[in-house]
Design an enzyme around this catalytic site. Sequence first.
Site, PDB file in Angstrom:
ATOM      1  N   ASP A  47       0.837  -1.206   0.000  1.00 48.34           N
ATOM      2  CA  ASP A  47       0.000   0.000   0.000  1.00 48.34           C
ATOM      3  C   ASP A  47       0.870   1.254   0.000  1.00 48.34           C
ATOM      4  O   ASP A  47       0.778   2.104   0.877  1.00 48.34           O
ATOM      5  CB  ASP A  47      -0.936  -0.023   1.213  1.00 48.34           C
ATOM      6  CG  ASP A  47      -1.809  -1.261   1.228  1.00 48.34           C
ATOM      7  OD1 ASP A  47      -2.935  -1.207   0.699  1.00 48.34           O
ATOM      8  OD2 ASP A  47      -1.345  -2.301   1.738  1.00 48.34           O
ATOM      9  N   ASP A  80      -1.725  -2.682  -4.023  1.00 47.03           N
ATOM     10  CA  ASP A  80      -2.028  -1.253  -4.054  1.00 47.03           C
ATOM     11  C   ASP A  80      -0.723  -0.516  -4.318  1.00 47.03           C
ATOM     12  O   ASP A  80      -0.239   0.289  -3.522  1.00 47.03           O
ATOM     13  CB  ASP A  80      -2.706  -0.785  -2.770  1.00 47.03           C
ATOM     14  CG  ASP A  80      -4.218  -1.049  -2.808  1.00 47.03           C
ATOM     15  OD1 ASP A  80      -4.703  -1.574  -3.826  1.00 47.03           O
ATOM     16  OD2 ASP A  80      -4.905  -0.719  -1.830  1.00 47.03           O
ATOM     17  N   TYR A  83      -1.566   4.535  -6.283  1.00 44.04           N
ATOM     18  CA  TYR A  83      -2.801   5.214  -5.873  1.00 44.04           C
ATOM     19  C   TYR A  83      -3.102   6.378  -6.809  1.00 44.04           C
ATOM     20  O   TYR A  83      -2.203   6.920  -7.445  1.00 44.04           O
ATOM     21  CB  TYR A  83      -2.656   5.736  -4.442  1.00 44.04           C
ATOM     22  CG  TYR A  83      -2.748   4.653  -3.402  1.00 44.04           C
ATOM     23  CD1 TYR A  83      -3.990   4.196  -2.973  1.00 44.04           C
ATOM     24  CD2 TYR A  83      -1.611   4.074  -2.872  1.00 44.04           C
ATOM     25  CE1 TYR A  83      -4.087   3.191  -2.018  1.00 44.04           C
ATOM     26  CE2 TYR A  83      -1.699   3.066  -1.918  1.00 44.04           C
ATOM     27  CZ  TYR A  83      -2.948   2.634  -1.492  1.00 44.04           C
ATOM     28  OH  TYR A  83      -3.037   1.634  -0.553  1.00 44.04           O
ATOM     29  N   ASN A 118      -6.731  -3.770  -4.928  1.00 41.76           N
ATOM     30  CA  ASN A 118      -7.984  -3.243  -5.483  1.00 41.76           C
ATOM     31  C   ASN A 118      -7.785  -1.901  -6.164  1.00 41.76           C
ATOM     32  O   ASN A 118      -8.428  -1.610  -7.189  1.00 41.76           O
ATOM     33  CB  ASN A 118      -9.049  -3.143  -4.392  1.00 41.76           C
ATOM     34  CG  ASN A 118      -8.592  -2.395  -3.152  1.00 41.76           C
ATOM     35  OD1 ASN A 118      -7.662  -2.827  -2.469  1.00 41.76           O
ATOM     36  ND2 ASN A 118      -9.227  -1.281  -2.855  1.00 41.76           N
ATOM     37  N   HIS A 211      -3.154  -9.534  -1.557  1.00 46.34           N
ATOM     38  CA  HIS A 211      -3.355  -8.144  -1.122  1.00 46.34           C
ATOM     39  C   HIS A 211      -4.308  -8.063   0.061  1.00 46.34           C
ATOM     40  O   HIS A 211      -4.051  -7.363   1.040  1.00 46.34           O
ATOM     41  CB  HIS A 211      -3.894  -7.294  -2.265  1.00 46.34           C
ATOM     42  CG  HIS A 211      -4.243  -5.894  -1.834  1.00 46.34           C
ATOM     43  ND1 HIS A 211      -3.285  -5.001  -1.384  1.00 46.34           N
ATOM     44  CD2 HIS A 211      -5.439  -5.239  -1.732  1.00 46.34           C
ATOM     45  CE1 HIS A 211      -3.862  -3.860  -1.044  1.00 46.34           C
ATOM     46  NE2 HIS A 211      -5.168  -3.983  -1.230  1.00 46.34           N
ATOM     47  N   HIS A 220     -10.409  -2.600   7.390  1.00 47.40           N
ATOM     48  CA  HIS A 220     -11.194  -3.465   6.510  1.00 47.40           C
ATOM     49  C   HIS A 220     -11.663  -4.732   7.214  1.00 47.40           C
ATOM     50  O   HIS A 220     -12.661  -5.338   6.811  1.00 47.40           O
ATOM     51  CB  HIS A 220     -10.380  -3.845   5.278  1.00 47.40           C
ATOM     52  CG  HIS A 220     -10.122  -2.702   4.355  1.00 47.40           C
ATOM     53  ND1 HIS A 220     -11.118  -2.057   3.671  1.00 47.40           N
ATOM     54  CD2 HIS A 220      -8.963  -2.090   3.998  1.00 47.40           C
ATOM     55  CE1 HIS A 220     -10.603  -1.088   2.924  1.00 47.40           C
ATOM     56  NE2 HIS A 220      -9.293  -1.087   3.115  1.00 47.40           N
ATOM     57  N   ASP A 247      -5.141  -3.419   4.709  1.00 45.07           N
ATOM     58  CA  ASP A 247      -5.247  -2.567   5.885  1.00 45.07           C
ATOM     59  C   ASP A 247      -3.929  -1.830   6.059  1.00 45.07           C
ATOM     60  O   ASP A 247      -2.855  -2.444   6.053  1.00 45.07           O
ATOM     61  CB  ASP A 247      -5.566  -3.396   7.132  1.00 45.07           C
ATOM     62  CG  ASP A 247      -7.057  -3.549   7.352  1.00 45.07           C
ATOM     63  OD1 ASP A 247      -7.817  -2.753   6.779  1.00 45.07           O
ATOM     64  OD2 ASP A 247      -7.472  -4.454   8.102  1.00 45.07           O
TER      65      ASP A 247
END
Length: 331
Positions: A47, A80, A83, A118, A211, A220, A247
């Site tokens: 992330d 992720d 972004y 996602n 993920h 989440h 998360d």
Amino acid sequence: MMKMLINIIMVSICMVLNGKLSNANHLPKFRESIKDDASLSLLVIGDWGRKGGFNQSLVASKMGKVGKKLDVDFIISTGDNFYDDGLTGINDPAFEQSFTNIYTSPSLQKKWFNVLGNHDYRGDVLAQLSPELRQRDSRWICLRSYIVNTEIADFFFVDTTPFQDKYFHEKDHTYNWRGVLPRQKYLSNLLKDVDRALEESKAKWKFVVGHHTILSAGHHGNTQELVDHLLPILEAHNVDLYINGHDHCLEHISSPDSELQFMTSGGGSKAWRGDVKDWNPNELKFYYDGQGFMSMQLTKTKLNVKFYDLFGNVLHNWTKVKPSLDLYSSS
């Protein structure tokens, strides 16, 4: 369509010629060497892709220092990667702005094995899978699902985003499902491939990377679709760790039903302070609602996992030891 087919052929030929990829099973396989002392070390980050923002650059700097100290063999990204909506295409400058120009430390100039998150599916998902990105940065390796084999451990990378029902009904976001539809067939085949690959693996250390969370006390929480469909497969084949992002925290949960440990490394940039659910303290071994990353060091008999904050401080240290006999099960 023709360009996509050409790209797939190009990357397959390149990997086969380099002796790095095999397709004996349905999941592509990469082979990675271990050190001369029969050990392996790596970093895990998730992330992260925010063009250096939200302390991404600071986390990257500390990763470089820890990576040098551990002499890491490769890096795992739990998804992720870019972004907020993935890449717009293979020429999107965000690839350099969020990856190449951020992770510049010499110790991080190793292969990066990536999964899709996602947010990656909200963009041109085929761009992240394209071999053209590896021509721009040779570290980049990204497939939907695949295996990395080493002499002492196998890593199974699983495409978890298509499991989530909600992404197929959201009105606020658009997802790029090329290569996934029809969904049920895709998921059925993927679960069969993962089940088969884990069953055929002779490695005593087995790690699965995705993920999305399976169990998490973070924002989440649990991913019920993975609890229902993926978790039983992992438990049936005695997987040691499930490693994920999603998360935006660092977390270690011990399964109440098996030896499986759930490790969340999703603190690569933006974190969610104070967003934690009540959890059984006998299962929740560690939770940190800030930025950071994770390391793994392993030998034939010992696994060590550490979590670091964005200053490089060790926040959590966990070790598992296995008997030295019967490193590989009999065929």
